[in-house]
Design a protein around this motif. Structure first.
Motif, PDB file in Angstrom:
ATOM      1  N   THR A   4       0.841  -1.191   0.000  1.00  0.00           N
ATOM      2  CA  THR A   4       0.000   0.000   0.000  1.00  0.00           C
ATOM      3  C   THR A   4       0.877   1.242   0.000  1.00  0.00           C
ATOM      4  O   THR A   4       1.803   1.353   0.808  1.00  0.00           O
ATOM      5  CB  THR A   4      -0.916   0.028   1.238  1.00  0.00           C
ATOM      6  N   ILE A   6       0.626   5.222   0.634  1.00  0.00           N
ATOM      7  CA  ILE A   6      -0.211   6.283   1.176  1.00  0.00           C
ATOM      8  C   ILE A   6       0.415   7.614   0.797  1.00  0.00           C
ATOM      9  O   ILE A   6       1.565   7.899   1.158  1.00  0.00           O
ATOM     10  CB  ILE A   6      -0.379   6.157   2.703  1.00  0.00           C
ATOM     11  N   ILE A  46      -3.620   5.042  -1.586  1.00  0.00           N
ATOM     12  CA  ILE A  46      -4.572   5.822  -0.792  1.00  0.00           C
ATOM     13  C   ILE A  46      -4.068   7.254  -0.712  1.00  0.00           C
ATOM     14  O   ILE A  46      -2.889   7.491  -0.444  1.00  0.00           O
ATOM     15  CB  ILE A  46      -4.707   5.254   0.636  1.00  0.00           C
ATOM     16  N   THR A  48      -4.507  10.933   1.262  1.00  0.00           N
ATOM     17  CA  THR A  48      -5.120  11.651   2.381  1.00  0.00           C
ATOM     18  C   THR A  48      -5.259  13.111   1.996  1.00  0.00           C
ATOM     19  O   THR A  48      -4.481  13.638   1.188  1.00  0.00           O
ATOM     20  CB  THR A  48      -4.316  11.562   3.696  1.00  0.00           C
ATOM     21  N   TRP A 101      -6.575   4.284  10.920  1.00  0.00           N
ATOM     22  CA  TRP A 101      -6.020   3.373   9.913  1.00  0.00           C
ATOM     23  C   TRP A 101      -6.413   1.929  10.198  1.00  0.00           C
ATOM     24  O   TRP A 101      -6.748   1.179   9.294  1.00  0.00           O
ATOM     25  CB  TRP A 101      -4.488   3.486   9.866  1.00  0.00           C
ATOM     26  N   LEU A 112       4.930   5.512   2.702  1.00  0.00           N
ATOM     27  CA  LEU A 112       4.346   6.853   2.745  1.00  0.00           C
ATOM     28  C   LEU A 112       5.200   7.823   1.954  1.00  0.00           C
ATOM     29  O   LEU A 112       6.437   7.751   1.983  1.00  0.00           O
ATOM     30  CB  LEU A 112       4.242   7.360   4.188  1.00  0.00           C
TER      31      LEU A 112
END
Length: 167
Positions: A4, A6, A46, A48, A101, A112
């Motif tokens: 993933t 982010i 993802i 934010t 999360w 990240l």
């Protein structure tokens, strides 16, 4: 293994808007390439969004940073258009770090990137480390920008000290 990515707060206000910096603008091509790499492999991305209301100036944050930014629904709140992807999950977070999360996600590996390294990136990295202590959490420093280069480097060092992989 599910990976993933982010993407933290790569929003117009933090890149080219009221709180934008040359460093944030400079990482956009690398961020775009990293997102493409994840999507091309079929991995999860993802985004934010720092999210504030019209009452921002009356909030605790607004009293400490009296610059209205990322007001929901404004152009400044939007993800930088050249990196946004409507097919990816978008999370509106009301603080520096997103506290939930572990409520909606089951991560195996997290990387990240984004802004600001020394505020929202480090906050989310530490929350993720606390919620998922047994997974690898990585921060790609070349795809992050801080409020200043010095603050960026200090945040990367802090994350290294907390067993977050910094590359």
């Amino acid at each position: 293994m599910k990976k993933t990515l982010i993407v933290i707060d790569m929003q117009n206000d933090f890149v080219s808007g009221v709180l934008g910096t040359a460093e944030a603008q400079a990482i956009v091509p690398a961020v775009k390439a990293k997102i493409k790499e994840y999507l091309d492999r079929g991995d999860e991305v993802i985004f934010t969004r720092d999210t504030h209301g019209d009452d921002y100036m009356t909030t605790n944050e607004g009293k400490h940073l009296p610059v209205p930014h990322c007001i929901k629904g404004t152009d400044g709140w939007g993800i930088v258009p050249e990196i946004d992807n409507a097919d990816c999950e978008h999370i509106d977070k009301l603080n520096f770090g997103y506290p939930d999360w572990n409520k909606a996600h089951s991560f195996e590996s997290v990387e990240l990137i984004g802004v600001c390294t020394d505020i929202c990136v480090v906050s989310n990295a530490l929350i993720l480390k606390a919620q998922f202590p047994e997974i690898d959490i990585t921060v790609d420093g070349s795809c992050c920008a801080g409020v200043t280069p010095e603050a960026h480097n200090a945040a990367l060092q802090t994350m290294k000290s907390c067993q977050i992989i910094v590359k």
